[in-house]
Structures are given as structure tokens and as C-alpha cells.
Design an enzyme around this catalytic site. Structure first.
Site: not given
Lengths: 341, 341, 341, 341
Positions: A154-156
Site C-alpha cells: 500500500g502507498c501509506y
């Protein structure tokens, strides 16, 4: 692989923002080519009708995904860019067809099946989950190299882990951090929704998901795994009125006396040989400085008895498509950064 | 009306962007009050849940619109802020309940029923249409004063007519103009749609409706009516990445020799006593200079044998809510600009 | 004051963004009027040339500030909207002319002269400083009522103090907080600078002032004073690509077991009679929900053993002009919220 | 040239937005390399301090431009990215040093020296002007191939000429057009100015340069030259609140009866073999669909007795850097589109 044979990529689900980016970047890649794009029934057609920007650059058509056709394709790797739950329903057929898989959904990111099911849905492919490798190249490159299935992060979690891991691992901050995160709106995907309607988001800055965001257990798992310390993350995301970019302002409690210089040294050592992490000193990370690139910029400060870490990346590249290509390079023995500048 | 009795406004359809604005501005109005807000079944509830900005400012709840309840309300005027077709289905009941009507839809703007039906749908209230007055106060104030039903104009026709009418009427330009128009996204309403999804509109400038926009016949009718010359408009709208504001760049062919000074005089004479038109000389109209106001700014230039007129307004105010309140003031004998600064 | 006599306001420095807002809002105020606008030699002229939006709304001209002229003006209060250092050079003359002062600069906000001088410059008006009252009405209304000089607070301190004070005062969180703050660009003022050049800020989210921002000692002083506990703030501001709005995400350590419901009760009690604080439950604070208003919205959550407070306001209104008018209302015995909706 | 020798590019003036883009794209170019970056005294230093985005991608340092050093460099071509007037003061030295020149300023675009001097300043390099070729590859590729100095076109002329030339040349529209143009703010360069200060431009749409913009004589000259008909352009530019992108809505009078289909055929024939022009049918040109590319998209409509042409490009690429690289490719015998996807 021999230099005259390109990696044959099958793209499943090319109509989202990250799918679009992966098409653009693979077009430039000297050692890879997309041999087919497949999607669900209601999203078929030429890619340049979904993305007029692609016109005259690529000639790809999204066709119906039919597992039976896969084996005959002769592909090397599938970029699986569909929502969670759908991803794990497609993966077994891809596996059977002899394709290695880079999955962009959450389905194979959380290795603890029970934890996955607490935050998402019942898992329908435990066999795939058992062999999946978390695709954060800065920490898992060795495993990625031979993995049959790589779970693209995921990006986060990418932004927070790259930012916080070196100091937790070095025992310089408590493994209990706050990640105050900000993202551009492309991170929300392409499905229209009042929440992402232009007049609702423009000139607006807003927290969301504050009662528990699904990227939280993912980043806790990875931080714990790569640092060897059971790590807790208070994760609070916000939406900023811009297309792309992500910045995490991470707050931590130092263990013992630390100085900014000392912490900077730790970062420089940790990422010295990582092509896509830039350790910053005077110029702080900002989303514009990583926009359109696969870089993650990090910087650190000590103030008021706390450690503050800034970490920035482009949510569509290092937070999705760029990282997927970086993983693909590693899986196929190519230089990690090929085709990514 | 006596100064101690306020205009009792019934708002039908308060959940759109313009409905929201009319609530904010009527709250400040010294001689008007909203006595009820009514809407369709799927959009009921406190207005401050639709628009959190209204919290602690207004205490209005959108209740189900039921024609039978209207007579007992004792209202003076209905602000009818629902889509075309719905508007003309509600109007007869409002009329019977003794309410004067300010309709924001297109249903009563085009006086020629056949022309309306060509661009929209079959008209179901010809009786209302027969008595409707076009609510552009700069040109129809006398008729508005006593009208039972005022058709609040479209934003593009308001901007184009205020810009072009004086010169056509004075016989200084040909009644055959080009209106190159630009609007902010709030003009598209509040219903989510891929077209207005933040990442599709941000950093984007795009023409639309170029094969015939419904505001075109409206502006041709009004220009023809107020100037006395059969007027044709080539109307090309565009979307700019901003919340609000509209600017029309109007191109026309002069009749005979004209100078910018001469044309400026015509504008100054035409709008000398109009509180909401500002004739500009050196500072050109720009959307930010009218944002949040009920003004329409105009300027004129002569170049290369053409006349160029710039006209700017806030699409939610002079293009919708502000103009509705201006009409209301005129209908009830109040100063035209009351509550509008 | 008698209801038929308006407060006579002298505006010093009307050419900044907040000066512009105070003009717009005072024009609507039923009990106040601007009787003169004064500024430095290089910024004289009609206000509607600085702000074309004001054209036809106000007829004010910024004239040269000359102390000798002040006494004859017969004003009641000066809005002193000039940079720090200049403000304290003007204040004595305003005082001598019999004007009460609302100063928008930092010159009178920090009551400890040595602390002020550490962060700013040598103080040249200790006499004024000695009598100045910090103009945060939610906490200092009694003193503001009779103050000769009110120091209008900084935007960040307003947002952080309103957010954090109730819980610190109630002994429910440690007086050692993190304020992760985000502002729109109007907060940076109107002087052009590469940092605020459109292409540098658009599509960009960036931290700044991370090594010590001048609003930090101000918020520490005020929090300490209003809560009775020596409070430390780690303050990290960021710039978001939007005109206006501010949101602070405040992180704190609870003292003992606390629940979100319990903390919510504390906020509701603390701000029950404060017209411009809205305590939110389900709808979180967002900049768009306070934009164009004088409200500060707050909400609280408990998660992962931390307390998270969100606080949002419009930096030009509750963070500057609106708060100044709120202070003026209190100073002159008017309802606190007059003219502010 | 032989495939193993790269074009050696000297970049003069790399600190502007277009200079930055040319660095990014030349880094990807398989047959070109930047061997030096030179600039004025007040803008020296590592390029990644001007543009943090370039960090770890390029290792270029802008050094002082000294004509004497040029000969020893052994470069093939100079990208001359400095303001007009400065450009023609540098060009002779570059010429003497044996470099071919691609000039990005206006100094060599207008072949009629008197016309240039009317709009700009006295010309100091008539010798260079005499041999300069206008660098619009779609119309001047043959001459560009052997030119010692190529004048890289202005963004507005590129967009307008590509849009209008085919129909004027074919005798299907009058050679007297209106170009209503819109640009993003990066087109204004990187020098801070109140006009381009974020809060002045955000949420603003505004015409400018309406009394005569310097790109007007340039587009008239080129249209006249490539169509063989003396062409007049009424050119009205506007600023939209976005970083990049340009869209021209061009209005023209048809000659005789024309249909949209017929005009479309003309465009398809005119640009069939031009890699960077995309003729659109149903999907209209929009700035987002060309953003980050070297394409110019065009579409045509017939309505109300007028012809409307839409033409869109990225002002920093096809409007500046991309076009310069396209010219370089042609000058050195490479495929026109090398390194430009």
C-alpha cells in the site's frame, strides 16, 4: 534472462489510475512489454478510450478476463490490478497458467490470515498467501527475487515504513509512532463518489479514516517484521486538494539522547545502496519533489524531545506502479531501477 | 410591504450548491426568512448534514415535499430549486397554495413552448409558462415586479446577455456573436460523475457541449428580445479547474467604425443605475474579482477589426442564488440590492 | 454605547488579504463603520485598485499614515494590520490619539518581553505591552472588554489553543502536545516570493518552519496561561495547495483511562456558550466546512492509547479578521457575534 | 551520425521550468547527453538545488556562462534557454564555437527584423537572424534538418498554427481567425510576481495581454508563410488555475459550404505522418490528455455557420522542451520522436 528476450507482462485491470501509469512506464521499459490487458465485462475496450492521453502511444485493448485463455498467452508475469477479494479469486488461475504474480490489492499483503480477515473479508486463497512476499524492495529484495507472488505494498505503508524503519531497527526511537499522513486524491481511485467530487475536495483539507484505516495493520506488520521490534502505529490520513503525492509526518519518542546528525547518519547508511530513497538534509521532502518519480524522500529532525521524520512519495508510482515495476525488475534479475527514471 | 413583516420564503430543494448559497444569503437578509425547506424522499434531513458549513448558523430541516401542506404554510414566495421537468410538476401546486414562484430550472425560461420542447421535454405547465417572466433584473425589472412566476436565468445566459446586449441594442455590433465561456465546476451540480471526479478535472481545461448546449437557445431568445434584433450566438463552454466563477469572452463584428471609448460609453450609460453591473476599464474582469458577490463585471476592447467583450460573474450568485434574491427583492418592492453585499 | 452611534474604526494597513476581509465584513456590520484607511507611502490609493472585488462596494482610499492626523479623526478603535515591528512603532501615536487598538501583528501577543525579543526583535513599546490583552475571546473575553490594546492572536495559536485547552485544563491529557498543522497559502501574505509562486505551490504539500516557528512560543504561553499547566507544544506546520483554511491534527497522551465520549463532554461543556466554536461528533472538521466563516470546529478521538484532536478554522477569519471583529464587539459591549454570520 | 556517438548538448540557462523539463527528457534520450549547463552569475549551482526533483537523477551543475570556454567543450548543439535580448547576445559566441543552436527565446522567431524590433528590442544579431529556421517540425522539418540555428517556437503559436494551418492552406476558412487561448501558469516562468502569487491565481480565470500579445505577430507570420495566405489572428490569451497545459479555441469563417467530416479529412491528411499531432473525433482535446507529452491534439466542429477548432498541448513540452528535442532529433538525423514518449 537473455538481453534479447523481454519480460512478457499480462496486465489484469488496466482502467484505474495506477494501471494507466504502469502502461506508460512499461512502454518506456527497455526489457519488458505488455502482451495483453484483461478486465471485467463492464470495462472493456481500447485503453486510449479510458485514458485519452495514451492515444497514439499504446495500442492496447482491455479484453475480457477469462482464466482459460491465460495458459496460451505465454506470459511471464501478471500485474494484477483489481480490488481486494477479486484479486485472490483470479490469482489461482494465473498461477496455474504459469505466471508469476505482482498483486496490487491488499489480498496478499497481510501474512497473518486471521488479521487479514479481521480487516477485510474471508481469505479464499490461503495457498497463495503462504508463498506471497511483501514487495517493498528496500527491505525484501532477496525474497522478492524468487517469489511466485509479490504483494505490492500500500502507498501509506510504503511511505511510513521507509520513513520509520531505520530508527526503530537501530533502537533509537520507541516502536510506537504516530504517522500523520496526507495524500492527493488519485489515491482514492477512479470511481465517482460525492466525497471525491471536485467541488467537495477542491479548497478542502480533511482527515478521514481516523477510527481505523486498513493500511494500519499492514504497516504495523511490516515495521515489526523488518525492525524486529513489535511496533504500534497511530495512523491518521488526510486528503489534500491535489492529484498526486503523499507526505507522512511521523512523530516518535527517542530512546536516550539523540541528535539530528546521528539520526541522519543512520538514514544515510540504511539507504546508501537503495536507488529510490533519497535522504534529505536542508531541503525537506515535499510532494512536488517526488511527483512523477519512483523516489521516496526522507528527512529527520529532533525537536522538543521528539523525533520528527518526513517521508514523501508519489502515490501512483513508488506508492503503486513504480514499485510494481521495481519489483518486476528484481523478480527477473534486471537492475532494480531499469526503466524507472 | 410593511417594514416589520418579513418575506416568508419556502425553499424547495435546498440540497444543491445554489440552494446552499441561498440559505446563507437569506440568513443575512434583513427582510426575508426561510419558513420551510422541502425536498424529495431521498434527500431529507437537517441542512447542516448536507452542508456542515451551515451548522450552528441555520436550523433548517429539509422535509418531504407534499403539495397538500403548502397552503397552510402561509408563505409569500417559493424558491423552486429542483431540476427541470420536476420544477414544472411542482409549480401548479405552489401556485394554488398562493405562493409566487422563483423557479431556478429551465422550465419557464424559454417562452416559446415548441423551442423548449425541442431542447428539453414536453412541457406540462403551459399555464405557468404563459405568465412567467424572465428574471434578469437588468432588463426585465418592471415585469418581474408583478410576476406570479419568475424564471431565474441560466448562468451562461446571464453572463452573455449582460455582456453583449448593450452593443447589439445600440446597433454597434452585428447580432451574430461568439460566446467563448468558461465555468468553475460547481456549475455542474452536486451529483457525482466521472466527468467531475477530482482527478479528472484538476489540472484540466476542457471544452464541452460544443455540439449544442441548452443555454444557447435561451441566450438567443433573451438577446433577441432585449435588443430588438434577431440574434444568433455560437456558444462554446469550457470547464476550468476551480470551484466557482464564470467568464465569457465574447467576439463580435462591429457595424461601422467604432472605438473602445465609444463602446465604453454605451456600457456606462446602459448600466449606470444597475447596482450589480460593474463596467471596467483598465482592470479586466476575472472570476476572482466577482467571487462571492452578486456582481457581473464587463469590459470591452476593439482590436483587429473585431469587438471583444469580457463578462464575469460568480455562477452560484449572479448566476443563480444572488440573482434569485435580487428578483425576490424586486417582486416584493424592496431595494434591489438588499442583503446582497 | 447607544444604538444609534456606530463604532468608528480606523484601519491601518488595509492592503493585505486579512485587511481586505475586515473591510468586507465591517461593511456588513450593523454597528461599525470604517472612517479611514492608512498605510505606508508605497501602498496608497483606492482600496478597489488593490482588491478589484471591492469595487462598487466600498469607497475607501488608503492614505498616508501620519500620526499627527489621528487625533482629529475622532475614531474609537484602530485595526492595526501592519507587520510586527512596524505595529509597535505606530501604537503609541494611536494610543495618544485616544484610540483603542486591535493589533494584528505579533508585537503584543507575547507578554514576556524577553521571550518576544528572543523570537522577534527588541521591543520598542513596553508600555503598550504591559496593558495588552491576548484577544482570544473564548478565553479572555472579560479582559478584552476593557482592554486599551488587544493583541489579535496568530492563526495557528487560535486553532491549537481552542483545540487543546479544554483537555489540558481538565487534566485529561499531558501538557505536552504535538500540533501537526496545515494552512492554505493566503496565510503567507500578499508579498510575492518564489516559495508562494503558483507553480511551486500548486500540486504540492510541504512542511516548513520545522526548526522552530514563531507561533510556537505564543501557543505555549497561552495554553499555559489558560490551563494553569506549563504546556509544551511540538508545532509542525505544512502548506497545502489552497487559498484558505487551517487544520490542526493534535496528538496527546491521555492521563489515566479516557473515552472519546468523556472527552466530547468536556468540549461540549467548555464551549457551550461560545458562539464560534462548534464541537463535532460524526462529521470531522475540514477546512471547507469553516471557509468564509468565523467558526472553529473541533472533534476528538481516542485511539491506540493516544488522544487525537482535530481543529479547523478559516485562517483569514477566525484566524485574523473575524476574530478581530469579534474582539471589537466585546470591547464595545456588543453581542460577540454581531455582523459575523 | 553513428549510433555509438551521442549528441553532445550544451544547456544555457537551465534554471527555468522548461530548462528543467529538457534536463529530465534528455536524461532519458538514448542518443543525447548534456555535457554542460551554464547560466548567469546569480543562478549558479547544482541543478538539484533549483529543482529538488532532479536529485539523484542528474548530477549537473550550472556554471558561469563564459563564451571563451565554449570552443573547448566540444559540444554539438546549444539549447539556448535564456530571455530574449540575452539570447541574441550569446548566440554569436556559440556559433563561433562551432555549436548549432536551438534558441528558445523570441529573438530568432520573427524573420522580419523591423517587425521584431516593433514588438521587442533592436536586434543585435542580424547575421544569425538571416540563417535562422523556425522550429515547427510539422511544417519546417526539411529546413530544420540543416539549420545552423533553429528558433524554437512560442507555445501559443505552436498551438494555434497546428490547429489552424490545414484549413487555411486548403482554402476552407478565411485567413482571419480568432484564437481564444488558455494557459497554465508555468507558462509565465519562474520569476515571482504578484500576478502569479498563489492566492491571486488559484480559483481565478482571467484574460490578459488583450491589447496585443507578442505571440500574435509570430503566429501571423508563420500562418501566412505555411499557408500561402496573408493571415490575420485576433489572439486573446487567458490564465487558468493549473500548472501546465494550453488549449486554443479557434473560431473561423468557412469559405463555401463545409462539413465537419470534410474538415476532419483535411486534418487527417495533413497530419497522417506527423508523430506528435493527434486528430480527435469524439473525444475533444483537453489539457490533461496531453499533459506530460509532446502531443498536440486537434479537433474540428462546424456550427452556426462557423468553424471551431480545438488545439491542446503541454506548454512545457510541445510548447517548449519537447519541441526543442524534436528539433534536435531532426537536426541530427535521428527519428523525430526519439526519446519523446
Amino acid at each position: 534472462m537473455s538481453s534479447d528476450k523481454k519480460i512478457r507482462v499480462v496486465l489484469i485491470g488496466g482502467s484505474g489510475y495506477a494501471g494507466y501509469e504502469v502502461i506508460r512506464w512499461l512502454e518506456r521499459h527497455p526489457q519488458a512489454e505488455i502482451i495483453g490487458v484483461y478486465g471485467p465485462e463492464h470495462e472493456l475496450g481500447p485503453m486510449d478510450e479510458f485514458y485519452p492521453l495514451l492515444n497514439k502511444q499504446v495500442n492496447l485493448v482491455q479484453e475480457l478476463f477469462e482464466p482459460g485463455k491465460l495458459a496460451a498467452l505465454g506470459g511471464d508475469v501478471a500485474m494484477l490490478c483489481v480490488p481486494h477479494k477479486v484479486a485472490m479469486s483470479y490469482a489461482p488461475a494465473l498461477r496455474e497458467a504459469g505466471l508469476r504474480i505482482i498483486d496490487w490489492s491488499a489480498d496478499y499483503r497481510i501474512s497473518d490470515q486471521a488479521l487479514y480477515e479481521k480487516w477485510y473479508v474471508p481469505h479464499t486463497d490461503p495457498e497463495g498467501l503462504a508463498t506471497a512476499v511483501y514487495g517493498l524492495p528496500e527491505y525484501y529484495a532477496d525474497k522478492i527475487a524468487n517469489a511466485p507472488l509479490v504483494a505490492n505494498p500500500g502507498c501509506y505503508p510504503t511511505c511510513t515504513v521507509i520513513g520509520a524503519a531505520p530508527l526503530i531497527k537501530a533502537g533509537l526511537i520507541e516502536p510506537d509512532i504516530i504517522s500523520n499522513a496526507v495524500t492527493g486524491i488519485s489515491g482514492a481511485g477512479r470511481t465517482p463518489n460525492l466525497k471525491f467530487h471536485f467541488p467537495e475536495r477542491n479548497e478542502n483539507f480533511e482527515p478521514y479514516g481516523v477510527d481505523g484505516h486498513r493500511h494500519m495493520p499492514e504497516m504495523e506488520q511490516v515495521l515489526t517484521d523488518v525492525t524486529g521490534k513489535a511496533t504500534q502505529v497511530l495512523f491518521i490520513p488526510h486528503l489534500a486538494p491535489m492529484d498526486r503525492g503523499m507526505l507522512c509526518s511521523i512523530y516518535a519518542t527517542p530512546i536516550g539522547d539523540v541528535t539530528a546528525e546521528q539520526l541522519l547518519d543512520v538514514y544515510q547508511a540504511a539507504y546508501a545502496d537503495k536507488p529510490f530513497v533519497r535522504v534529505r538534509e536542508t531541503i525537506l521532502p515535499a510532494t512536488k519533489y517526488v511527483s512523477g518519480t519512483n523516489f521516496c524522500d526522507v528527512a529527520v529532525r529532533v525537536q522538543k524531545g521528539k523525533v520528527i521524520i518526513f517521508s514523501a512519495l508519489d502515490n501512483l508510482l513508488k506508492g503503486a506502479s513504480g514499485q510494481a515495476i521495481q519489483n518486476m525488475n528484481i523478480m527477473f534479475g534486471l537492475p532494480e531501477d531499469m526503466g524507472l527514471y
